[in-house]
Write an enzyme that holds these catalytic residues in place. Structure first.
Site, short mmCIF file in Angstrom:
data_model
loop_
_atom_site.label_atom_id
_atom_site.label_comp_id
_atom_site.label_asym_id
_atom_site.label_seq_id
_atom_site.Cartn_x
_atom_site.Cartn_y
_atom_site.Cartn_z
N THR A 140 4.03 11.52 114.45
CA THR A 140 3.28 13.02 114.62
C THR A 140 4.51 14.09 115.00
OG1 THR A 140 1.93 11.72 116.31
CG2 THR A 140 2.64 13.64 116.87
N THR B 47 4.92 7.33 117.09
CA THR B 47 5.30 6.36 118.13
C THR B 47 4.76 4.89 118.35
OG1 THR B 47 3.40 7.71 119.29
CG2 THR B 47 5.81 8.19 119.23
C1 SIN Z 1 1.78 7.12 114.49
O1 SIN Z 1 2.23 6.81 115.24
O2 SIN Z 1 2.24 7.76 113.05
C2 SIN Z 1 0.97 8.48 115.11
C3 SIN Z 1 1.15 8.52 116.61
C4 SIN Z 1 2.32 9.11 116.78
O3 SIN Z 1 3.34 9.70 116.55
O4 SIN Z 1 2.56 9.04 118.48
#
Ligand code: SIN
Length: 324
Positions: A18, A97
């Protein structure tokens, strides 16, 4: 790409997430696509990186839900190569995340780095009205430059978490990570790191083994370890289906997320004992978000030593690979 300025060199590796996400509407914090903006572009939003000697490399550009062995192999070997360079003080990795805790665990297990390897992320895409990525990346730089920093850590929302304990604990809050009973290692306050306790990796029981890393990097697949949760009204048939499947990658281990202090439904327990009798390694953890399975003589299966279910799964797969 290299931006030559001065001081100890940092390396920034991008994997997507993200933090590199893009939405059509700036007000949209959920309907975006992760892994769109190159890591070199993320640097431009962080003033703290303007005065840093920095090497930037794009390792992958994915939503971390799709994290794979091949990305881990590239990431681990590139980090190891950069850490060997005397002029490199630390490596920073941008990551989604959703599986950052798994990547942190794998990297710590394989690299045991004396220098800091700082993973950072964001809960809002880079196009958001108020993106959190630039602040997290700026905090990651502060941690990377901190004199006492060592080992693999995750930096998010001003908190520094250790690879073993960190877990994503909230679906949308900016402060989405928690280290359970262990607590965070420290925090970043206006660009200054405050350590709550020592956080070098000296206490790790197994030291860095380049042969183990080479083995990890060379394999086509990790030993197959599945994760099963004990719950009401289960009958253990999932285990029996796994045992019966003609896998190209045969089942080698099962991690069971038990109820409470590691209890397992008796029918699932029977199926797991049958699996053990067929040579499948079974490790026990808990589905509780907090606490750990307190070891005691009556434990049904091998204790996962306080690891969360997803990390216990990785630990067993790596043990099976590296003990072989
Ligand atoms: C991911 O994990 O690539 C998407 C979600 C995020 O980074 O919060």
């Amino acid at each position: 790409m290299a931006q030559a300025i001065q001081g100890p060199r940092l390396v920034l590796l991008g994997t997507g997430g993200t933090i590199a996400g893009r939405a059509v509407q700036a007000a949209d914090n959920v309907g975006y696509v992760a892994g769109q903006v190159g890591v070199a572009q993320l640097v431009t939003a962080v003033p703290a990186l303007g005065s840093v000697s920095l090497d930037v490399e794009q390792i992958a550009q994915i939503d971390s839900k799709d994290m794979s062995l091949s990305v881990w192999q590239t990431l681990a070997s590139r980090i190891a190569a950069h850490l060997e360079r005397q002029e490199v003080q630390a490596v920073i990795v941008t990551h989604g995340t959703d599986t950052i805790e798994e990547t942190a665990f794998v990297l710590q297990r394989l690299l045991r780095p004396a220098k800091p390897v700082v993973l950072t992320c964001a809960m809002r895409p880079s196009t958001a009205l108020a993106p959190d990525g630039p602040q997290n990346l700026s905090d990651a730089v502060a941690v990377a430059r901190h004199a006492e920093a060592a080992g693999v850590v995750v930096v998010c929302a001003g908190q520094v978490h250790g690879a073993r304990d960190v877990a994503k604990s909230h679906t949308y809050r900016l402060d989405a990570f928690d280290s359970g009973d262990a607590g965070a290692l420290g925090c970043v306050e206006e660009g200054q790191v405050r350590a709550f306790r020592p956080w070098d990796s000296a206490g790790e029981c197994t030291p860095y083994d380049p042969k183990a890393l080479a083995r990890f990097v060379a394999v086509e697949d990790l030993p197959r370890v599945e994760l099963i949760t004990s719950h009401a009204d289960t009958d253990g048939s999932l285990v029996r289906v796994l045992l019966a499947l003609p896998h190209a990658r045969p089942l080698r281990g099962i991690v069971v997320a038990g109820t409470g202090n590691g209890t397992v439904h008796h029918l699932l327990s029977d199926a797991l004992r049958d699996a053990q009798a067929q040579g499948i390694r079974v490790r026990l953890t808990t589905r509780c978000a907090g606490g750990r399975v307190v070891p005691h003589p009556g434990l049904a299966f091998e204790d996962a030593k306080g690891l969360s279910p997803v990390k216990a799964r990785l630990a067993l797969a790596l043990d099976l690979l590296l003990e072989a």
